[in-house]
Design a protein around this motif. Structure first.
Motif, mmCIF file in Angstrom:
data_model
loop_
_atom_site.group_PDB
_atom_site.id
_atom_site.type_symbol
_atom_site.label_atom_id
_atom_site.label_comp_id
_atom_site.label_asym_id
_atom_site.label_seq_id
_atom_site.Cartn_x
_atom_site.Cartn_y
_atom_site.Cartn_z
ATOM 1 N N ASP A 46 13.679 -9.789 4.926
ATOM 2 C CA ASP A 46 12.805 -8.692 5.339
ATOM 3 C C ASP A 46 11.740 -9.181 6.306
ATOM 4 O O ASP A 46 11.351 -8.460 7.236
ATOM 5 C CB ASP A 46 12.147 -8.052 4.110
ATOM 6 C CG ASP A 46 13.117 -7.183 3.328
ATOM 7 O OD1 ASP A 46 14.227 -6.917 3.833
ATOM 8 O OD2 ASP A 46 12.776 -6.758 2.201
ATOM 9 N N ARG A 49 6.589 -1.468 0.853
ATOM 10 C CA ARG A 49 6.768 -2.871 1.235
ATOM 11 C C ARG A 49 5.840 -3.777 0.447
ATOM 12 O O ARG A 49 6.242 -4.875 0.011
ATOM 13 C CB ARG A 49 6.487 -3.014 2.740
ATOM 14 C CG ARG A 49 6.633 -4.448 3.262
ATOM 15 C CD ARG A 49 8.097 -4.834 3.331
ATOM 16 N NE ARG A 49 8.269 -6.154 3.915
ATOM 17 C CZ ARG A 49 8.343 -7.287 3.212
ATOM 18 N NH1 ARG A 49 8.262 -7.258 1.886
ATOM 19 N NH2 ARG A 49 8.518 -8.441 3.828
ATOM 20 N N GLU A 61 13.120 -11.766 0.547
ATOM 21 C CA GLU A 61 11.828 -11.660 1.216
ATOM 22 C C GLU A 61 11.884 -12.287 2.606
ATOM 23 O O GLU A 61 11.296 -11.760 3.555
ATOM 24 C CB GLU A 61 10.755 -12.327 0.366
ATOM 25 C CG GLU A 61 9.358 -12.273 0.957
ATOM 26 C CD GLU A 61 8.846 -10.850 1.128
ATOM 27 O OE1 GLU A 61 7.966 -10.649 1.980
ATOM 28 O OE2 GLU A 61 9.342 -9.940 0.423
ATOM 29 N N THR A 94 7.175 -4.102 -3.121
ATOM 30 C CA THR A 94 8.388 -4.935 -3.145
ATOM 31 C C THR A 94 8.046 -6.408 -2.987
ATOM 32 O O THR A 94 8.565 -7.273 -3.717
ATOM 33 C CB THR A 94 9.340 -4.484 -2.035
ATOM 34 O OG1 THR A 94 9.645 -3.098 -2.201
ATOM 35 C CG2 THR A 94 10.633 -5.286 -2.078
ATOM 36 N N ARG A 95 7.165 -6.736 -2.039
ATOM 37 C CA ARG A 95 6.813 -8.135 -1.816
ATOM 38 C C ARG A 95 6.070 -8.706 -3.019
ATOM 39 O O ARG A 95 6.314 -9.843 -3.428
ATOM 40 C CB ARG A 95 5.953 -8.256 -0.562
ATOM 41 C CG ARG A 95 5.619 -9.693 -0.197
ATOM 42 C CD ARG A 95 4.906 -9.782 1.121
ATOM 43 N NE ARG A 95 3.625 -9.077 1.089
ATOM 44 C CZ ARG A 95 2.863 -8.877 2.165
ATOM 45 N NH1 ARG A 95 3.283 -9.302 3.359
ATOM 46 N NH2 ARG A 95 1.718 -8.251 2.063
ATOM 47 N N ARG A 147 8.539 -9.490 -5.735
ATOM 48 C CA ARG A 147 9.336 -10.693 -5.431
ATOM 49 C C ARG A 147 8.518 -11.975 -5.600
ATOM 50 O O ARG A 147 9.007 -12.976 -6.150
ATOM 51 C CB ARG A 147 9.867 -10.599 -4.009
ATOM 52 C CG ARG A 147 10.953 -9.544 -3.811
ATOM 53 C CD ARG A 147 11.227 -9.346 -2.340
ATOM 54 N NE ARG A 147 12.307 -8.387 -2.114
ATOM 55 C CZ ARG A 147 12.624 -7.890 -0.925
ATOM 56 N NH1 ARG A 147 11.931 -8.280 0.148
ATOM 57 N NH2 ARG A 147 13.614 -7.040 -0.799
#
Length: 807
Positions: free
Chosen positions: A687, A643, A684, A646-647, A650
């Motif tokens: 999520d 996570r 984002e 991924t964040r 982004r």
């Protein structure tokens, strides 16, 4: 029909587990024919609607006809119909097969009798499976006879069941359960396929149930269970038995059935030597009151990493109650011998020991039970008995060679099985060169053997140490050339390898040294576990040697054989010019019982008296628990790490593609093109809502979602404006031909996150960081997509059925 075929397929796939038991393939095709015959009988019974009790009788009759055709067609009427002669011949073949199984050890040759027994057994299993699954409609219970097939190799062979065979057998059983579920659910109406597709499925017919949906879920569970059963044991660390009296991982196979399993005697040798409190294994008395090595196993094969044992073969004529045992290999009539009688009593607490500890070479044994001698090695074993609590008497005729005798016959070519000289080509050239250099000046094979023993005990600078490397080609090379520290197993195996390299047949013996004399009996404990090499000399046979350094031996009663010690003249020279360590080799048979105690115990007592006890370098329990907890925490933090990555990716992309397209690029931009910054911001935000447990209705537009969140959570002006800005950017990218300039959204996303976090409980925020549900959702979706791949077969079948109906 479907269920009958599935039951036959399940029985046959389970029969694949028997493959390691056979040395050929005849059993396979014969068993396949037997299963097909049972399937045909099952289809006939279903067609005639016979009662459940009659179907097995039909199966037995058809199997009898098939076996008659396959094995005694020349004595049957029209090749198929049994006659009196064919029945007699089948019975005779069954008896021959039973005797062959008693005689041979796995892998057995697929003789006619063994093949008949195997095909008959597989057919019986198939009949029972058909009875449970098809007649009684208890498909789950059909797993019991299938498990019986799996238990045969599991109890006979030391190696674990082959994972491809296990997967095949498990798939066969799952196919049987799927077929049974299809039959049960299909009675309610037409089965409708339920899938997660973008095309909506048609409504089910009246009274129907989503049978395939249930069935696909079952398949997913089944495939997942098989994958876990195969993968988890490979990921978990190997465990060894804790019992101090168990030889080999999983035991020696105490002899249940008609074959014995090959033990791994080295597996527990080190564990017994490391016991803080030795336990008695056996005790004995003998006619000359001299301690002797008691051999249990003889390891004769070397694969480049460690020695292994060819499974012994005991014919009925080699039973111990039939009289004298076979003559020892290579022992000539001209060699002087000494007859000794030894009475041995095994501890009643020893577990799963199917071999008798014996002095070598045994001539005759008086023991209760079915014990047999292997002709090549004279190991005595049983497939039905256990040695625990056993008392027996052994008569031995021990060769008494002298150094002169061995020197005179040292050049005779050994007439022995070639396996005792086999060394893999992959063995290190450095080890080969070491063997050649050490024995370059030896005048005979005997002198070469003595030189090798002296290299380990005195000349090579070796030391005794239980903390050594494992088994590998590099470990052997490092032990001989660099580390030169090990315990008896390393010394025995290394000397045996070097002996083979110089043309001396060798093997490794595993057993016990002579022990300590207490109250008139020699007591042998777990600390007397030992390994030593046996070398072969034509005319004398197999002789033990002792390469473990005498000055640091792990067994107080270990001794160097007299025939391998320096001659008297060499001893006199050594006395005139003593060297360090030489005296310890000559005086190897202490008479004081205190001197026979395990030298590691004496060293520990001396160090304790001097206040210099060695510090235990092994990791304490709390440290092992801490490492395990840290490893578990790292595994649990994998979703959080995914996570975070991924964040971060982004957020970095939020500054890209924010310039307004111009010119031809703006004119030709397609409606489906989405700038990466908007895609990243929307993903984002999605999520973030999922991690915080904030519901998002799939039918909501971005603008409606922003308006609902602002009202529901009473967002202030800045967070509401930031959320509306993100929603407007998403709608412009989705629907506008020319979205125009899109402003930076990094600050907007940060503002929205802080505002929503203020409304979320602290526990949910912690979970969103450490165990984010959005990442778990992706991992779960990935697993579901993998399992969906198996459903393609079902899709193909449905499409093929629909195409046929349309035609």
């Amino acid at each position: 029909m479907r269920l009958t075929i599935a039951s036959g397929a399940a029985a046959f796939t389970a029969a694949f587990l028997l493959s390691p038991l056979f040395g050929g393939g005849n059993w396979f095709w014969t068993s396949l024919g037997a299963v097909l015959a049972v399937m045909g009988a099952g289809l006939l019974s279903s067609r005639l609607a016979l009662p459940a009790w009659a179907a097995p009788l039909v199966g037995l009759a058809v199997t009898w006809i098939y076996l008659t055709f396959a094995f005694t067609s020349d004595k049957a009427w029209a090749l198929l119909v049994p006659t009196k002669e064919s029945v007699v011949e089948l019975v005779r073949l069954l008896g021959v097969g039973w005797a062959d199984i008693q005689r041979y050890a796995a892998p057995v040759p697929d003789t006619e009798g063994i093949t008949l027994l195997t095909a008959s057994g597989v057919a019986l299993i198939a009949i029972v499976v058909d009875l449970f699954a098809v007649r009684l409609r208890r498909a789950a219970l059909a797993g019991l006879p299938l498990l019986a097939l799996a238990m045969v190799p599991a109890t006979i062979l030391p190696d674990p069941i082959s994972w491809p065979a296990f997967i095949l057998a498990a798939l066969g059983f799952i196919g049987l359960l799927v077929a049974d579920g299809h039959e049960r659910v299909g009675r309610w109406g037409r089965a409708v396929l339920v899938r997660r597709t973008r095309v909506p499925a048609g409504p089910p017919a009246a009274g129907s149930m989503p049978a395939n949906g249930l069935r696909l879920s079952g398949k997913r569970i089944g495939f997942a269970a098989i994958a876990m059963a195969v993968l988890l044991p490979a990921l978990l660390p190997a465990m060894e038995p804790v019992s101090f009296f168990t030889f080999g991982v999983g035991g020696t196979g105490a002899g249940r059935g008609n074959s014995i399993s090959i033990p791994n005697p080295i597996a527990n040798l080190k564990g017994q030597l490391e016991l803080p409190e030795p336990q008695e294994v056996l005790s004995y008395t003998n006619s000359d009151n001299i301690p002797r090595y008691l051999r249990i196993y003889a390891l004769d094969t070397f694969d480049g990493q460690q020695f292994g044992m060819t499974e012994p073969k005991g014919a009925p004529q080699n039973r111990t109650d039939n009289g004298p045992l076979p003559e020892p290999t290579g022992l000539g009539a001209g060699t002087p011998k000494k007859n000794v009688v030894t009475d041995i009593r095994i501890s009643d607490q020893i577990e799963r020991l199917a071999f008798l500890p014996l002095p070598y070479p045994p001539r005759q044994i008086q023991v209760d039970g079915d014990w047999r001698a292997d002709v090549d090695t004279l190991m005595v074993f049983s497939t039905r008995e256990e040695a625990a609590g056993l008392e027996y008497q052994v008569q031995t005729s021990e060769p008494q060679p002298t150094a002169d005798l061995l020197d005179s016959i040292g050049d005779r070519e050994p007439n022995v099985d070639p396996r005792y000289l086999e060394v893999p080509d992959s063995l290190s050239p450095e080890v080969r060169q070491l063997a050649a250099d050490l024995t370059a000046e030896a005048g005979s094979r005997y002198e070469a053997a003595v030189t090798l023993q002296r290299f380990f005990t005195t000349d090579g600078g070796f030391t005794y140490n239980l903390r050594t490397q494992g088994h590998s080609a590099s470990a052997l090379r490092d032990f001989l050339l660099r580390d030169r520290a090990g315990y008896c197993e390393q010394f025995a195996a290394s000397m045996a390898v070097l002996a083979r390299l110089v043309g001396i047949p060798s093997r490794v013996a595993i057993g016990y040294t002579g022990g300590v004399q207490l109250a008139g009996r020699w007591s042998v404990g777990t600390n007397d576990s030992h390994s030593w090499p046996e070398l072969y000399f034509e005319g004398v046979g197999w002789l033990p040697f002792e390469p473990t350094p005498a000055g640091a031996a792990g067994q107080g009663s270990a001794r160097v054989p007299e025939y391998s010690q320096p001659r008297p003249e060499a001893t006199a020279v050594a006395t005139a010019a003593p060297t360090s360590g030489a005296s310890s080799v000559a005086d190897d048979t202490p008479q004081d019982p205190q001197a026979r105690r395990n030298i590691r115990e004496l060293e520990a007592e001396g160090q304790a008296a001097a206040g210099t006890v060695d510090v235990d370098e092994s990791m304490p329990l709390i440290g092992m628990i801490g490492i395990g907890a840290a490893a578990l925490a790292l595994v649990l933090l994998i979703p959080a790490a995914i996570r975070l990555v991924t964040r971060t990716r982004r957020v970095r992309s939020l500054g890209r593609d924010d310039a307004e397209p111009s010119g031809d690029r703006a004119a030709t931009a397609s409606p489906g093109r989405q700038p990466s910054a908007v895609v990243a911001a929307w993903a984002e935000l999605d999520d973030l809502l999922y991690d915080y447990g904030i519901a998002r209705v799939p039918s909501e537009s971005p603008r409606a979602l922003a308006r609902r969140l602002a009202e529901q959570y009473e967002l202030e002006d800045d967070p509401a404006a930031a959320l509306a800005s993100i929603a407007a950017a998403v709608e412009r990218v989705l629907y506008a031909r020319n979205p125009g300039r899109i402003g930076p959204m990094r600050q907007d996303l940060r503002t929205v996150r802080k505002a929503l976090a203020a409304w979320v409980p602290r526990g949910r925020r912690v979970r969103a960081v450490l165990l984010p549900p959005s990442t778990l959702r992706r991992l779960r979706g990935f697993g579901e997509r993998l399992l969906d791949g198996f459903d393609l077969l079902e899709t193909i079948r449905l499409r093929w059925t629909a195409a046929q109906k349309g035609s």
